[in-house]
Motif scaffolding. Structure first.
Motif, mmCIF file in Angstrom:
data_model
loop_
_atom_site.group_PDB
_atom_site.id
_atom_site.type_symbol
_atom_site.label_atom_id
_atom_site.label_comp_id
_atom_site.label_asym_id
_atom_site.label_seq_id
_atom_site.Cartn_x
_atom_site.Cartn_y
_atom_site.Cartn_z
ATOM 1 N N ASP A 205 0.856 -1.193 0.000
ATOM 2 C CA ASP A 205 0.000 0.000 0.000
ATOM 3 C C ASP A 205 0.887 1.237 0.000
ATOM 4 O OD1 ASP A 205 -2.095 -1.729 0.133
ATOM 5 O OD2 ASP A 205 -2.737 -1.193 2.153
ATOM 6 N N ASN B 227 -12.671 8.231 -5.284
ATOM 7 C CA ASN B 227 -11.224 8.060 -5.447
ATOM 8 C C ASN B 227 -10.795 8.430 -6.865
ATOM 9 O OD1 ASN B 227 -8.582 6.981 -4.403
ATOM 10 N ND2 ASN B 227 -8.867 5.591 -6.134
ATOM 11 N N ASP C 218 -3.302 7.080 3.496
ATOM 12 C CA ASP C 218 -4.254 7.901 4.252
ATOM 13 C C ASP C 218 -5.384 7.043 4.828
ATOM 14 O OD1 ASP C 218 -2.768 10.124 3.643
ATOM 15 O OD2 ASP C 218 -4.044 10.776 1.982
ATOM 16 N N ARG C 219 -5.871 6.097 4.028
ATOM 17 C CA ARG C 219 -6.989 5.252 4.455
ATOM 18 C C ARG C 219 -6.543 4.075 5.320
ATOM 19 N NH1 ARG C 219 -11.644 5.376 0.837
ATOM 20 N NH2 ARG C 219 -12.052 3.282 1.587
ATOM 21 N N LYS C 220 -5.228 3.754 5.240
ATOM 22 C CA LYS C 220 -4.686 2.545 5.887
ATOM 23 C C LYS C 220 -5.446 1.304 5.414
ATOM 24 C CE LYS C 220 -2.695 4.754 9.952
ATOM 25 N NZ LYS C 220 -2.599 6.073 9.308
ATOM 26 N N SER C 221 -5.662 1.279 4.107
ATOM 27 C CA SER C 221 -6.396 0.168 3.493
ATOM 28 C C SER C 221 -6.056 0.108 2.009
ATOM 29 C CB SER C 221 -7.899 0.371 3.679
ATOM 30 O OG SER C 221 -8.632 -0.668 3.077
ATOM 31 N N ARG D 120 -10.678 12.196 -7.090
ATOM 32 C CA ARG D 120 -9.472 12.727 -6.435
ATOM 33 C C ARG D 120 -8.246 12.574 -7.337
ATOM 34 N NH1 ARG D 120 -11.826 10.571 -1.664
ATOM 35 N NH2 ARG D 120 -10.712 8.600 -1.920
ATOM 36 N N GLN E 16 -17.111 5.099 -2.852
ATOM 37 C CA GLN E 16 -15.682 5.200 -2.541
ATOM 38 C C GLN E 16 -14.839 5.064 -3.804
ATOM 39 O OE1 GLN E 16 -14.585 3.427 1.619
ATOM 40 N NE2 GLN E 16 -16.017 2.009 0.690
ATOM 41 N N ILE F 17 -6.389 -0.082 -1.914
ATOM 42 C CA ILE F 17 -7.314 0.364 -2.951
ATOM 43 C C ILE F 17 -6.974 -0.310 -4.275
ATOM 44 C CG2 ILE F 17 -8.026 2.366 -4.319
ATOM 45 C CD1 ILE F 17 -7.710 4.079 -1.851
ATOM 46 N N GLU G 236 -3.120 7.741 -1.241
ATOM 47 C CA GLU G 236 -4.515 7.534 -0.855
ATOM 48 C C GLU G 236 -4.692 6.258 -0.034
ATOM 49 O OE1 GLU G 236 -4.552 6.947 -5.464
ATOM 50 O OE2 GLU G 236 -3.272 7.890 -3.959
ATOM 51 N N GLU G 237 -3.861 5.240 -0.278
ATOM 52 C CA GLU G 237 -3.903 4.017 0.526
ATOM 53 C C GLU G 237 -3.319 4.260 1.913
ATOM 54 O OE1 GLU G 237 -3.577 0.302 -2.494
ATOM 55 O OE2 GLU G 237 -1.790 1.561 -2.420
#
Length: 676
Positions: A50, A440, A57-60, A443, A436, A62, A54-55
């Motif tokens: 990750d 994304n 920031d989300r800690k997930s 963005r 979402q 994408i 953006e990954e």
């Protein structure tokens, strides 16, 4: 990286629900294998998988991330995939190009929608599967419960643990191999260990008649025979290996990596794939190169990166290859092996390897690349249809062209993303897998192309129809000095249930000359997109011109087109017209505890529940819902189920709009018309 023999390569995907620990596992394997010098951490924003902002920031996750690492004398090429439903397209593509899918399951939550999606996608494509029950160090982890759920959903005899957790002092501290030595196994595990060891040996023996005979006669099978038998059983799906551990606490991961070597198929022994010419793929390490494009990324430093999974033969750096789908040639530069944003060049790539190529000119996702122009194509990747749409508007006038160009490039990277100009509503519609996903994309558009956009709920493509027979006589007469305009059309309209539109002529005696009949039809057809109620497309209508009048001097095609338009409007008004709305079919999947909230929410959306079922431990509801009520469903479902639900949606049919809503729609259409 040195070249590795195909037999020593393992190609797999990490899939499953969001939060199950796939990325933590991926980072740990990279570190253990020595591919990276430090251990990446999702919670600290340092993950190698990750790596996008953006990954972090989300800690997930994408995006799917192609990774590789050596381990012992083997080499792993694997893909870490996102588990969020909105980004399932990334996982879908990866699963379709792998040799085996490792489904990571949270030891606290058990089967979730991401688990089910990964299993179903792999099963659909004939890809072998394995499970890793992760997070056994957590407070509410329950290995026995989760294993039981998996076996109940996917097969009690097929899902067999290869490692078992050992609890010491109330905590899981290590795992033992089911095919290991008895000395490693604590007393309280002996019975379970013996049960699964016997099940494994039975399955191994069943892979070969000679082995079966020796096994039944009490002979001890050699380690090589056991390994070969397990390989075969996993490839055929007779065994779905289940591993246990915790990536966060580094428990059982080395046992898992050993299992990947000992049990997972090598790329020359992968599942059957049928080529476009009807033949089965020959996974040859030395023949012509054959690869599938499964991912495309715009890299800020080197431009477009195209990701390939090599199935057969060899590809060489700085060489010419053929795009079989597009019947053109491409030029390979460096063959890049990537770990997140880190890249290293290689001279060649063979079966099982995942490589990235920069700046290919004509190649897109789903294309087959080959070293021979006569090669057959690999099966195209399949993707789900979008479930959500927004209308896209420019914040700054004049940016429309830049927005369209930017979105077109982003759509090229993501087959689950659709962009079109709606001919009815004249809106630019961006469709994807959820809010979402689409947010994304916007963005990225703003960051990469420096344009600001506004997302709005799309206009619903309502339809208009009639429920009875109507007639009208319309005369168009205009005198302007010199030749005037004259035409009279007698029109009848009738319901037409099985077809969108039909035109018929019953005029006799030459009351309308034959050469003007096409003008009458054209006048009607041109005005079907603008019905009399709310200016919507007219459907299921038969129009019959049965009489009329003409003037030998003042009649013209234009006059009859105008008269036909007026006759259509008036005839429809007398035929009990009504508004129709699109009805969508939803398949919603979620844990059973949310059943009441899901049903209640569907009812508030004017939904009709058609049926309920259970699939692989999850509740499934099939319902029909008006399109106008679905635009916020992705957000609401995520809120209701804490992200554990997902849905699929498709168009079903048109139905009449309730009278009170129809009045509101017509009133709004009238206001919009006045504003124009």
């Amino acid at each position: 990286m040195k070249n590795v023999a195909a037999e020593k390569i393992r190609n797999f995907v990490l899939a499953g629900h969001a939060g199950a620990g796939k990325t933590t596992l991926a980072d740990l394997m990279l570190y253990k294998g020595g591919a990276v010098s430090r251990l990446g951490r999702v919670d600290q924003g340092t993950s190698f998988s990750d790596y996008r902002s953006e990954e972090q920031d989300r800690k997930s996750s994408i995006y799917s991330s192609a990774l590789h690492t050596p381990w012992k004398d083997h080499h792993f090429f694997f893909i870490d995939t996102p588990g969020l439903a909105d980004f399932r397209g990334e996982a879908s593509a990866a699963i379709q190009v792998t040799d085996i899918v490792m489904i990571v399951v949270d030891a606290s939550n058990g089967i979730e929608t991401g688990t089910m999606r990964a299993w179903q996608q792999a099963q659909k494509n004939g890809v072998p599967r394995a499970f890793f029950i992760n997070g056994l160090d957590k407070e509410h982890a329950n290995y026995a419960k989760v294993l039981g759920e998996l076996q109940e959903a996917y097969g009690k005899t097929a899902l067999i643990p290869l490692t078992l957790p050992v609890v010491e002092g109330g905590k899981v501290t290590r795992v033992v191999r089911v095919l290991g030595t008895d000395e490693d196994v604590p007393g309280d595990l002996q019975e379970t260990y013996a049960k699964y060891r016997e099940a494994l040996m039975d399955t191994v023996a069943e892979t070969d008649e000679a082995l079966m005979e020796r096994y039944l006669e009490g002979e001890k099978l050699s380690e090589k025979e056991i390994s070969t038998g397990l390989h075969e059983a996993v490839l055929e799906g007779a065994i779905v290996p289940v591993f246990a551990g915790s990536a966060a606490a580094d428990i059982g991961v080395e046992r898992l990596m050993a299992g990947i070597i000992n049990l997972f198929p090598d790329p020359l022994r992968g599942h059957q794939i049928t080529l476009s010419d009807g033949r089965d793929l020959v996974r040859d390490a030395d023949g012509g190169g054959l690869a599938m494009v499964f991912k495309s990324v715009s890299d800020p430093f080197i431009g477009q990166l195209t990701y390939l999974r090599v199935y057969a033969g060899k590809f060489l750096a700085d060489s010419e290859v053929h795009n079989i789908n597009r019947n053109c040639k491409e030029r390979f530069g460096a063959l890049l092996r990537v770990n997140g944003k880190e890249q290293e060049s290689g001279a060649e790539a063979g079966p099982g390897e995942i490589i990235a190529i920069a700046k290919l000119k004509h190649t897109h996702i789903c294309d087959t690349l080959a070293t021979q122009a006569t090669a057959a194509t690999l099966p195209a990747l399949e993707f789900l249809n979008p479930t959500m749409s927004y209308a896209v508007y420019a914040e700054t006038k004049g940016d429309e062209e830049k927005i369209g160009a930017g979105l077109t490039k982003l759509v090229d990277e993501d087959p689950t993303l659709h962009l079109k100009r709606d001919t009815e509503t004249h809106e630019m519609l961006l469709s994807g897998m959820g809010d979402q996903h689409l947010n994304n994309v916007i963005r990225r558009l703003e960051a990469s192309y420096k344009v600001k956009v506004r997302l709005e709920t799309p206009k619903v493509p309502y339809r208009e129809t009639i429920n009875g027979i109507g007639k009208a006589v319309y005369r168009h007469k205009k005198q302007t000095g010199g030749h005037g305009q004259f035409a009279e059309v007698h029109l009848r309209v009738e319901p037409l249930p099985d077809k969108p539109f039909e035109f018929s002529c019953e005029v006799v005696g030459g009351n309308i000359p034959k050469n003007y009949i096409p003008a009458v039809e054209k006048g009607i057809v041109e005005n079907l997109p603008k019905g009399p109620l709310a200016g919507c497309q007219v459907m299921n209508l038969k129009a019959v011109v049965f009489d009329g009048k003409y003037h030998p001097v003042d009649s013209s095609e234009m006059a009859f087109k105008i008269a036909a338009r007026g006759a259509l409007r008036e005839a429809m008004q007398s035929a009990n017209p009504s508004l129709l709305e699109p009805i969508m079919k939803l398949k919603v999947m979620f844990p059973e505890e949310y059943m009441g909230d899901i049903s209640g929410d569907l009812n508030t959306r004017r939904g009709r529940i058609l049926g309920m079922d259970r699939e692989e431990g999850l509740q499934v509801v099939v319902a029909e819902v008006p399109m106008s009520e679905t635009f916020t469903y992705s957000t609401q479902l995520r809120s209701i189920t804490q992200g554990r639900g997902s849905f699929e949606m498709s168009f079903e049919r048109y139905e009449p709009v309730p009278a009170n809503l129809a009045k509101q729609i017509q009133a709004q259409a009238a206001r919009d018309h006045e504003a124009e």
